[in-house]
Enzyme design. Sequence first.
Site, PDB file in Angstrom:
ATOM      1  N   GLU A 126      19.231  -6.887  50.457  1.00 35.91           N
ATOM      2  CA  GLU A 126      17.919  -7.484  50.679  1.00 35.91           C
ATOM      3  C   GLU A 126      16.954  -7.167  49.541  1.00 35.91           C
ATOM      4  OE1 GLU A 126      17.256  -7.823  55.397  1.00 35.91           O
ATOM      5  OE2 GLU A 126      17.646  -5.779  54.713  1.00 35.91           O
ATOM      6  N   GLU A 174      24.551  -5.339  59.014  1.00 30.15           N
ATOM      7  CA  GLU A 174      23.724  -4.759  60.080  1.00 30.15           C
ATOM      8  C   GLU A 174      24.265  -4.989  61.493  1.00 30.15           C
ATOM      9  OE1 GLU A 174      20.765  -5.121  56.651  1.00 30.15           O
ATOM     10  OE2 GLU A 174      22.536  -6.176  57.382  1.00 30.15           O
TER      11      GLU A 174
END
Length: 260
Positions: free
Chosen positions: A112, A132
């Site tokens: 990210e 995640e």
Amino acid sequence: MANFEFIKVDREGPVTTVTLNRPEVMNSLHSPANMELDRAFDEFAADPYQWVAIITGAGERAFSAGNDLKFQAAGGDMTLPKSGFAGLGSRFDLNKPVIAAVNGLAMGGGFEVALACDIIIASESATFSLPEPTVGLAALGGGLHRLPRAIGTQRAMEMVLTSRRVTAQEGQALGFVNRVTAPEALMETALEVARTICRASPMAIRASKEALFLGLEDSLASAIEKQWEYPAMLALLSSEDLIEGPKAFAEKRAPNWKGR
């Protein structure tokens, strides 16, 4: 310039290099590291003599493994600055270019961080993933929104739902990696790109970045109409650089950019 414990900040001319410096935990980030990154990018944004930033990771294994899950599991404070993960995830007002030099694993929040940059240069050994969901989390640091904008909904959805790792070469084919280099050439390639950007007027670069991103939020016709009123464009149109560029061209010399 602030003193830092978990990152390193170096400057070479108008280029700031920020290194995530927790190689013992694969450069994963906890709250103290995120706060340091927030301060580092605040300084970069405010410094008129710093035009381009590069972010990379210490060591050869990882750019960043993302959120420090062991720190979190031990009850550590996971507060983020307003600028988001790594001081970049929610920093939407930064019109100076940021380059990610991805030297290894870019997992979860690490991916990210790279996606929050304007250009991604990756070592041949780099890998990218948003894993995640495999630990009961979601990529809320911007990955769920930036990745589909970079490579399209279907391809992003497959990466998100399977949590699979993507090589640097596949990342380039998908469209989120700009260049792939040999590991030993990574930082020099990133610096070369940064120096190339610095040959142009920093005012024009900031206006161009801002107009590109703001324009994507609008229709084409509206973006072309509104671009003259974007803040960085207004600054460019009243700047010394706007005069210096054509003057230097006419006089057949290199421009002396003032950044104002």
